[in-house]
Design an enzyme around this catalytic site. Sequence first.
Site, short mmCIF file in Angstrom:
data_model
loop_
_atom_site.label_atom_id
_atom_site.label_comp_id
_atom_site.label_asym_id
_atom_site.label_seq_id
_atom_site.Cartn_x
_atom_site.Cartn_y
_atom_site.Cartn_z
N ARG A 230 0.85 -1.19 0.00
CA ARG A 230 0.00 0.00 0.00
C ARG A 230 0.89 1.23 0.00
NH1 ARG A 230 -3.43 -2.71 -1.60
NH2 ARG A 230 -5.48 -3.16 -0.74
N HIS A 278 -1.00 0.06 -9.76
CA HIS A 278 -1.73 -0.85 -8.84
C HIS A 278 -2.26 -2.08 -9.60
CE1 HIS A 278 -4.07 -1.04 -4.80
NE2 HIS A 278 -3.88 -2.27 -5.30
P1 NDP Z 1 -1.84 -11.57 5.04
O1 NDP Z 1 -2.77 -11.05 6.06
O2 NDP Z 1 -1.97 -12.99 4.60
O3 NDP Z 1 -0.33 -11.40 5.54
C1 NDP Z 1 0.12 -10.26 6.18
C2 NDP Z 1 1.55 -10.51 6.69
O4 NDP Z 1 2.05 -9.29 7.22
C3 NDP Z 1 1.60 -11.55 7.81
O5 NDP Z 1 2.74 -12.34 7.71
C4 NDP Z 1 1.68 -10.68 9.06
O6 NDP Z 1 2.35 -11.27 10.17
C5 NDP Z 1 2.53 -9.53 8.54
N1 NDP Z 1 2.34 -8.35 9.38
C6 NDP Z 1 1.21 -7.68 9.69
N2 NDP Z 1 1.46 -6.68 10.54
C7 NDP Z 1 2.79 -6.73 10.80
C8 NDP Z 1 3.66 -5.98 11.65
N3 NDP Z 1 3.21 -4.97 12.38
N4 NDP Z 1 4.96 -6.32 11.68
C9 NDP Z 1 5.43 -7.36 10.94
N5 NDP Z 1 4.65 -8.13 10.13
C10 NDP Z 1 3.35 -7.80 10.07
O7 NDP Z 1 -1.94 -10.58 3.79
P2 NDP Z 1 -1.71 -10.90 2.25
O8 NDP Z 1 -0.39 -11.57 2.10
O9 NDP Z 1 -2.89 -11.58 1.68
O10 NDP Z 1 -1.69 -9.42 1.62
C11 NDP Z 1 -0.73 -8.48 2.02
C12 NDP Z 1 -1.08 -7.10 1.45
O11 NDP Z 1 -0.78 -7.04 0.06
C13 NDP Z 1 -2.55 -6.70 1.50
O12 NDP Z 1 -2.91 -6.27 2.79
C14 NDP Z 1 -2.63 -5.60 0.46
O13 NDP Z 1 -2.41 -4.34 1.07
C15 NDP Z 1 -1.47 -5.93 -0.50
N6 NDP Z 1 -1.98 -6.28 -1.82
C16 NDP Z 1 -1.59 -5.51 -2.91
C17 NDP Z 1 -2.01 -5.83 -4.18
C18 NDP Z 1 -1.55 -5.06 -5.35
O14 NDP Z 1 -2.02 -5.30 -6.47
N7 NDP Z 1 -0.62 -4.15 -5.22
C19 NDP Z 1 -2.90 -6.98 -4.42
C20 NDP Z 1 -3.21 -7.73 -3.24
C21 NDP Z 1 -2.77 -7.37 -1.99
P3 NDP Z 1 1.72 -12.57 10.90
O15 NDP Z 1 1.93 -13.69 9.88
O16 NDP Z 1 2.55 -12.74 12.08
O17 NDP Z 1 0.28 -12.28 11.14
C1 OXD Z 2 -5.86 -6.00 -3.01
C2 OXD Z 2 -5.46 -5.03 -4.00
O1 OXD Z 2 -5.73 -5.70 -1.84
O2 OXD Z 2 -5.87 -5.15 -5.15
O3 OXD Z 2 -6.33 -7.08 -3.39
O4 OXD Z 2 -4.67 -4.13 -3.71
#
Ligand code: NDP
Ligand code: OXD
Length: 315
Positions: A230, A278
């Site tokens: 993000r 994006h």
């Molecule tokens: P998940 O919820 O599966 O994974 C999030 C990860 O981040 C987990 O490993 C979590 O740790 C870690 N995390 C969260 N908070 C912290 C913190 N404070 N410190 C360290 N690690 C942290 O999310 P996804 O993998 O499904 O998606 C990740 C992000 O990707 C989405 O939230 C979205 O913003 C972005 N995204 C972007 C897209 C694009 O097209 N650019 C498309 C899709 C998603 P833990 O495992 O310990 O909970």
């Molecule tokens: C998502 C994105 O969060 O598209 O899936 O960014």
Amino acid sequence: MMPAMSHTLLFASPDDAAEEWVPLLRAAIPDLAIRVWPDVGDPAAIDFAVVWRPPRDLLTGLPKLKVVFSTGAGVDAILASDALPAGVPLVRMIDEGLTEGMTEYVVLHALAWHRKLRQYQAQQRARVWRQLPETLARDRKVGVMGLGVLGADAARALAALRFDVSGWSRTAKAVPGVRCFHGADELPAFLARSEILVCLLPLTADTRGILDARLFGRMPAGAVLINAARGGHLVEADLLAALDDGWLAGATLDVFGSEPLPVDHPFWDHPAIEVTPHVAAVTHPRTAVRQITTNIRNFIAGRALEGLVDRRRGY
Ligand code: NDP
Ligand code: OXD
């Protein structure tokens, strides 16, 4: 089990093509009634809503709403708005197509930086034939912030290409082939070995602005950043300063504080920045419908929802 017929789903995502989603939803649960916003019908009949950026005041006006499904993985925008009624479960998207797309994006750009693609492209434009020093993938340290659904898959794919991969998460994780760090205490050690840093964190109160001058200063000189999470993770002025003083060598950015990226934004023509609009991973209804319909069946049967968001934690 109660038949799905007694349930109604509202598809209310103006950003997603209803004409693609609705036939797939119907085919998966033929006895589920489906309405497409703005044709809501009786608001009290709606049980489930599928949204991305929900139209203002829509969800709070649905008194019997039971579950909200996001067509995106990141739910920061839904949580930040006052769109979501208190107590209604929110489910984020977990979809193999989305995961595959993100892994392709991360591998593509990690390889491009690793193999100096931008430098060779610049040389080509200048008709320069010069072979630059190359590094073995096993000697290239890549760090993935966030080892969730997307981060863990990207990290595994990078490890399969023999990169020296590490990952960082909030709680301890074990990903085969990936050196795992967790928590604030282990962040400096993780950053110190991230020549290519990939951000795949959710945007939460704890992660907003995490990609800042302090963090860049802990990365090795000449490192690059790939932010596909993000725009709110990045302190834009700090990135520009780190690139302009030569500490960082480059950045690939897919997400921005303001989207679309304003036409006069300095990122557009910065020589060390690559911008994509994006698109790192997009949700394909063909693969994504399964999670929603499986969850609806689970919910009706009283089983747990996959991808349930912890609203307090923010992801
Ligand atoms: P998940 O919820 O599966 O994974 C999030 C990860 O981040 C987990 O490993 C979590 O740790 C870690 N995390 C969260 N908070 C912290 C913190 N404070 N410190 C360290 N690690 C942290 O999310 P996804 O993998 O499904 O998606 C990740 C992000 O990707 C989405 O939230 C979205 O913003 C972005 N995204 C972007 C897209 C694009 O097209 N650019 C498309 C899709 C998603 P833990 O495992 O310990 O909970
Ligand atoms: C998502 C994105 O969060 O598209 O899936 O960014």
